[in-house]
Scaffold this active site. Structure first.
Site, PDB file in Angstrom:
ATOM      1  N   LYS A 171     -37.164   1.668   8.350  1.00  0.00           N
ATOM      2  CA  LYS A 171     -37.360   1.283   9.759  1.00  0.00           C
ATOM      3  C   LYS A 171     -38.265   2.326  10.403  1.00  0.00           C
ATOM      4  O   LYS A 171     -37.833   3.444  10.686  1.00  0.00           O
ATOM      5  CB  LYS A 171     -36.052   1.232  10.540  1.00  0.00           C
ATOM      6  CG  LYS A 171     -36.291   0.606  11.923  1.00  0.00           C
ATOM      7  CD  LYS A 171     -35.293   1.033  12.980  1.00  0.00           C
ATOM      8  CE  LYS A 171     -35.738   2.215  13.788  1.00  0.00           C
ATOM      9  NZ  LYS A 171     -36.946   2.038  14.591  1.00  0.00           N
ATOM     10  N   GLY A 202     -37.951  -2.668  14.317  1.00  0.00           N
ATOM     11  CA  GLY A 202     -36.990  -2.951  15.378  1.00  0.00           C
ATOM     12  C   GLY A 202     -36.612  -1.681  16.117  1.00  0.00           C
ATOM     13  O   GLY A 202     -37.195  -0.613  15.889  1.00  0.00           O
ATOM     14  N   GLY A 204     -34.049   1.434  17.541  1.00  0.00           N
ATOM     15  CA  GLY A 204     -33.050   2.330  16.960  1.00  0.00           C
ATOM     16  C   GLY A 204     -31.635   1.817  17.110  1.00  0.00           C
ATOM     17  O   GLY A 204     -30.898   1.730  16.118  1.00  0.00           O
ATOM     18  N   PRO A 205     -31.232   1.456  18.340  1.00  0.00           N
ATOM     19  CA  PRO A 205     -29.839   1.029  18.518  1.00  0.00           C
ATOM     20  C   PRO A 205     -29.469  -0.214  17.705  1.00  0.00           C
ATOM     21  O   PRO A 205     -28.308  -0.376  17.365  1.00  0.00           O
ATOM     22  CB  PRO A 205     -29.758   0.756  20.027  1.00  0.00           C
ATOM     23  CG  PRO A 205     -30.820   1.637  20.618  1.00  0.00           C
ATOM     24  CD  PRO A 205     -31.927   1.667  19.616  1.00  0.00           C
ATOM     25  N   VAL A 207     -31.615  -1.950  14.744  1.00  0.00           N
ATOM     26  CA  VAL A 207     -31.954  -1.862  13.313  1.00  0.00           C
ATOM     27  C   VAL A 207     -31.563  -0.488  12.745  1.00  0.00           C
ATOM     28  O   VAL A 207     -30.996  -0.392  11.649  1.00  0.00           O
ATOM     29  CB  VAL A 207     -33.456  -2.161  13.106  1.00  0.00           C
ATOM     30  CG1 VAL A 207     -33.858  -1.942  11.656  1.00  0.00           C
ATOM     31  CG2 VAL A 207     -33.759  -3.588  13.524  1.00  0.00           C
ATOM     32  N   GLY A 208     -31.844   0.582  13.489  1.00  0.00           N
ATOM     33  CA  GLY A 208     -31.514   1.937  13.004  1.00  0.00           C
ATOM     34  C   GLY A 208     -30.015   2.086  12.770  1.00  0.00           C
ATOM     35  O   GLY A 208     -29.589   2.557  11.710  1.00  0.00           O
ATOM     36  N   GLU A 246     -34.139  15.564   9.308  1.00  0.00           N
ATOM     37  CA  GLU A 246     -35.268  16.418   9.721  1.00  0.00           C
ATOM     38  C   GLU A 246     -35.390  16.249  11.225  1.00  0.00           C
ATOM     39  O   GLU A 246     -35.812  15.201  11.698  1.00  0.00           O
ATOM     40  CB  GLU A 246     -36.560  15.968   9.036  1.00  0.00           C
ATOM     41  CG  GLU A 246     -36.564  16.077   7.536  1.00  0.00           C
ATOM     42  CD  GLU A 246     -36.561  17.507   7.040  1.00  0.00           C
ATOM     43  OE1 GLU A 246     -36.889  18.419   7.820  1.00  0.00           O
ATOM     44  OE2 GLU A 246     -36.205  17.720   5.871  1.00  0.00           O
ATOM     45  N   CYS A 280     -43.113  18.534  15.270  1.00  0.00           N
ATOM     46  CA  CYS A 280     -41.775  19.155  15.215  1.00  0.00           C
ATOM     47  C   CYS A 280     -41.851  20.645  14.888  1.00  0.00           C
ATOM     48  O   CYS A 280     -41.029  21.422  15.340  1.00  0.00           O
ATOM     49  CB  CYS A 280     -40.911  18.433  14.195  1.00  0.00           C
ATOM     50  SG  CYS A 280     -41.703  18.297  12.589  1.00  0.00           S
ATOM     51  N   GLU A 379     -36.890  21.364  23.368  1.00  0.00           N
ATOM     52  CA  GLU A 379     -38.089  20.858  22.689  1.00  0.00           C
ATOM     53  C   GLU A 379     -38.824  19.952  23.675  1.00  0.00           C
ATOM     54  O   GLU A 379     -38.353  18.860  24.002  1.00  0.00           O
ATOM     55  CB  GLU A 379     -37.685  20.074  21.446  1.00  0.00           C
ATOM     56  CG  GLU A 379     -38.875  19.630  20.656  1.00  0.00           C
ATOM     57  CD  GLU A 379     -38.505  18.782  19.458  1.00  0.00           C
ATOM     58  OE1 GLU A 379     -37.694  17.854  19.607  1.00  0.00           O
ATOM     59  OE2 GLU A 379     -39.031  19.054  18.376  1.00  0.00           O
TER      60      GLU A 379
HETATM   61  P1  NAD Z   1     -35.960   9.512  17.955  1.00  0.00           P
HETATM   62  O1  NAD Z   1     -34.767  10.221  17.426  1.00  0.00           O
HETATM   63  O2  NAD Z   1     -35.918   8.931  19.303  1.00  0.00           O
HETATM   64  O3  NAD Z   1     -36.332   8.287  16.996  1.00  0.00           O
HETATM   65  C1  NAD Z   1     -36.545   8.459  15.619  1.00  0.00           C
HETATM   66  C2  NAD Z   1     -36.205   7.163  14.912  1.00  0.00           C
HETATM   67  O4  NAD Z   1     -34.813   6.910  15.079  1.00  0.00           O
HETATM   68  C3  NAD Z   1     -36.928   5.945  15.471  1.00  0.00           C
HETATM   69  O5  NAD Z   1     -37.254   5.083  14.415  1.00  0.00           O
HETATM   70  C4  NAD Z   1     -35.881   5.325  16.372  1.00  0.00           C
HETATM   71  O6  NAD Z   1     -36.030   3.940  16.545  1.00  0.00           O
HETATM   72  C5  NAD Z   1     -34.611   5.620  15.589  1.00  0.00           C
HETATM   73  N1  NAD Z   1     -33.393   5.615  16.407  1.00  0.00           N
HETATM   74  C6  NAD Z   1     -33.261   5.848  17.738  1.00  0.00           C
HETATM   75  N2  NAD Z   1     -31.968   5.726  18.110  1.00  0.00           N
HETATM   76  C7  NAD Z   1     -31.270   5.422  16.994  1.00  0.00           C
HETATM   77  C8  NAD Z   1     -29.899   5.194  16.721  1.00  0.00           C
HETATM   78  N3  NAD Z   1     -28.986   5.217  17.683  1.00  0.00           N
HETATM   79  N4  NAD Z   1     -29.521   4.932  15.445  1.00  0.00           N
HETATM   80  C9  NAD Z   1     -30.429   4.899  14.460  1.00  0.00           C
HETATM   81  N5  NAD Z   1     -31.755   5.097  14.650  1.00  0.00           N
HETATM   82  C10 NAD Z   1     -32.172   5.358  15.898  1.00  0.00           C
HETATM   83  O7  NAD Z   1     -37.165  10.518  17.768  1.00  0.00           O
HETATM   84  P2  NAD Z   1     -38.677  10.287  18.194  1.00  0.00           P
HETATM   85  O8  NAD Z   1     -38.757  10.399  19.664  1.00  0.00           O
HETATM   86  O9  NAD Z   1     -39.213   9.047  17.526  1.00  0.00           O
HETATM   87  O10 NAD Z   1     -39.417  11.512  17.487  1.00  0.00           O
HETATM   88  C11 NAD Z   1     -39.512  12.757  18.060  1.00  0.00           C
HETATM   89  C12 NAD Z   1     -38.473  13.685  17.493  1.00  0.00           C
HETATM   90  O11 NAD Z   1     -38.588  13.744  16.082  1.00  0.00           O
HETATM   91  C13 NAD Z   1     -38.640  15.104  17.960  1.00  0.00           C
HETATM   92  O12 NAD Z   1     -37.385  15.640  18.286  1.00  0.00           O
HETATM   93  C14 NAD Z   1     -39.220  15.815  16.760  1.00  0.00           C
HETATM   94  O13 NAD Z   1     -38.994  17.181  16.699  1.00  0.00           O
HETATM   95  C15 NAD Z   1     -38.552  15.099  15.657  1.00  0.00           C
HETATM   96  N6  NAD Z   1     -39.299  15.283  14.411  1.00  0.00           N
HETATM   97  C16 NAD Z   1     -38.782  16.058  13.410  1.00  0.00           C
HETATM   98  C17 NAD Z   1     -39.498  16.257  12.256  1.00  0.00           C
HETATM   99  C18 NAD Z   1     -38.970  17.091  11.133  1.00  0.00           C
HETATM  100  O14 NAD Z   1     -39.427  16.908  10.025  1.00  0.00           O
HETATM  101  N7  NAD Z   1     -38.031  17.984  11.353  1.00  0.00           N
HETATM  102  C19 NAD Z   1     -40.737  15.682  12.107  1.00  0.00           C
HETATM  103  C20 NAD Z   1     -41.242  14.927  13.156  1.00  0.00           C
HETATM  104  C21 NAD Z   1     -40.502  14.716  14.303  1.00  0.00           C
END
Ligand code: NAD
Length: 472
Positions: A171, A202, A204-205, A207-208, A246, A280, A379
């Site tokens: 996803k 889809g 996060g809430p 499909v994730g 990550e 990140c 962050e």
């Molecule tokens: P996010 O956590 O909002 O979303 C990441 C993914 O998770 C998306 O696909 C989203 O749809 C899904 N998601 C959201 N809510 C969910 C839930 N309740 N259950 C399951 N899946 C869900 O993050 P973002 O805003 O897309 O990305 C930015 C963040 O990612 C920053 O905090 C950044 O530091 C981090 N990041 C970390 C790394 C690393 O390797 N450590 C790399 C890149 C980005």
């Protein structure tokens, strides 16, 4: 230009979903609609996981050389799409085209190449006393990825999963899903067996969460925010499933008094502002020895002022927009609050001029940032650099470690041993000394709330393996 996609990739073919809900994808530089993708349901996730489960036994038993050959074909199919990948990421994320070509398209190809090699050299079995210890693929992997390096983060999961014999349900982020479709075009062309890789787009809430909670998903490999990582951990804990996380970062760039200051500041600012600060590993806290603090601020201001904001497709642009209006507003609010809390504006700021259209934030440098304040602790995920003075090496290490994150970091010094001593004391998953280059074979991952597990190279492969002891 309409980049709409209407299907999921399930069991080796494109399948148009029954439900007609869609998610709009915006160009953050123009605020225009690029197209839509389908909004998946839990039923779509069930279908994808069933396909991955069915494909698993046969893919896990496939000769490693054949899996390596499949990854090699995928590499060729993806490499042929380099320009399209770079253009798509420039459109849906706003990364300047030059950087998108070098990093957003180039890095995943390098990572995929490294796993072609590793796929053909699987980890050896071991004999321990009367036990034969074998390594086996963990099973069905649910991969959930963010928007900031939208192809790299997918490939960093998919390549080791396929190399070890796992099958995958992906996803991608709903903000930047289009480049994942190019990957699946390449997968289709490479002729991977049906069900080995599946795509459901889809939110996060919906499909994730369905992936994270699914009883047939053996490993949830997630990259994204710490808040979502926590939620995914809870869902996976209910059924004792493995997670690899990550997450976020607030990395420190420590510039010691004997450093080459001009280089350290120039490279440090470049790192903090890469991908408009939406990285990140960004070194968002610049810690500078007090004796060189004023000089460092002047150099940082000059560097920041030299960043040209604008159209990602203009060769002169060095900084694109942020991914969304929400993110733009969040970043500006952070800076406004930081200034109210006592930080000093050195360059940029919430009121600095930016293009009229698009989610732009001016590159911003703030001095005298309190190490305990939100500017130094949160962050921010925008082009915002907090500069903090320190008195000696111990003090620098204390400030660097004063964070709930621990993803990356840097040390600059004329003395390699001194730099190494500071690097060893930093509680973080990676430290670069004097601007050393990124190594795609080195383990990548976080201490503390930056995550659990490692990606890339042989350490990254470990996440996708199980260990079995057979006594004889
Ligand atoms: P996010 O956590 O909002 O979303 C990441 C993914 O998770 C998306 O696909 C989203 O749809 C899904 N998601 C959201 N809510 C969910 C839930 N309740 N259950 C399951 N899946 C869900 O993050 P973002 O805003 O897309 O990305 C930015 C963040 O990612 C920053 O905090 C950044 O530091 C981090 N990041 C970390 C790394 C690393 O390797 N450590 C790399 C890149 C980005």
């Amino acid at each position: 230009m309409d980049l709409t996609r209407t299907a999921f990739y399930l069991d080796g073919r494109w399948v148009t979903p029954a439900a007609t809900d869609t998610i709009p994808v915006e160009n953050p530089a123009t605020e225009q609609l690029l197209g839509t993708v389908p909004a998946g349901t839990t039923g779509d996730v069930d279908r994808a996981v069933a396909a991955a489960r069915t494909a698993f036994d046969s893919w896990a038993a496939t000769d490693p050389a054949d899996r390596a050959a499949a990854l090699d074909r995928l590499h060729a199919a993806l490499a042929a799409r380099t320009d399209e990948i770079a253009r798509t990421v420039a459109l849906e994320l706003g990364t300047p085209l030059k950087v998108a070509t070098r990093i957003q398209a180039g890095l995943p190809l390098a990572v995929l190449r490294s796993f072609v090699e590793l796929a053909s050299e699987p980890p050896a079995s071991q004999v321990i006393g009367n036990s034969l210890v074998v390594r086996e693929p963990v099973g069905v992997v649910g991969a959930i990825t963010p928007w900031n390096y939208p192809l790299h983060q997918v490939v960093a999961k998919l390549a080791p999963a396929l190399a070890t014999g796992c099958t995958v349900v992906l996803k991608p982020s709903e903000l930047t899903p289009l480049v994942a479709y190019l990957l699946f075009d390449a997968i289709d062309e490479a002729g991977l067996p049906p069900g080995v890789v599946n795509l459901v787009t889809g939110t996060g809430p919906v499909v994730g969460e369905a992936i994270a909670a699914h009883p047939d998903v053996d490993l949830v490999s997630f990259t994204g925010s710490t808040t979502t990582g926590r939620r995914i951990s809870h869902l996976a804990a209910d059924r004792i499933a493995r997670v690899a996380l990550e997450l976020g970062g607030k990395s420190a760039n420590v510039i010691l008094d004997d450093a080459d200051l001009a280089t350290a500041v120039k490279v440090g600012v470049g790192n903090a502002f890469l991908n408009s600060g939406q990285t990140c590993t960004a070194w968002t806290r610049m810690l500078v020895h007090r004796s060189r603090y004023d000089d460092a601020l002047a150099l940082a201001a000059r560097a920041a002022d030299g960043y040209r904001l604008g159209d990602p497709f203009d060769a002169a642009t060095r900084l694109g927009p942020l991914v969304s209006g929400t993110q733009q507003q969040r970043v500006r609010e952070h800076v406004t609050r930081g200034l109210a809390d006592g930080a000093r504006l050195v360059s940029g700021g919430p009121d600095a001029a930016v293009p009229d259209r698009g989610h732009f934030v001016a590159p911003t440098v703030l001095a005298d940032v309190d190490p305990d304040s939100p500017l130094a602790q949160e962050e921010i995920f925008g082009p915002v650099l907090a500069v903090i003075p320190f008195d000696d090496d111990d003090h620098a290490v204390t400030i660097a470690n004063n964070s709930r994150y621990g993803l990356a970091g840097a040390v600059w010094s004329g003395d390699d041993n001194r730099a190494l001593a500071v690097a060893r004391r930093m509680r973080t998953g990676a430290v670069d000394i004097n601007g050393a280059p990124f190594n795609p074979l080195a383990p990548f991952g976080g201490y503390k709330q930056s995550g659990i597990g490692r990606e890339l190279g042989t350490f990254g492969r470990e996440e996708f393996l199980q260990t079995k002891a057979i006594q004889r």
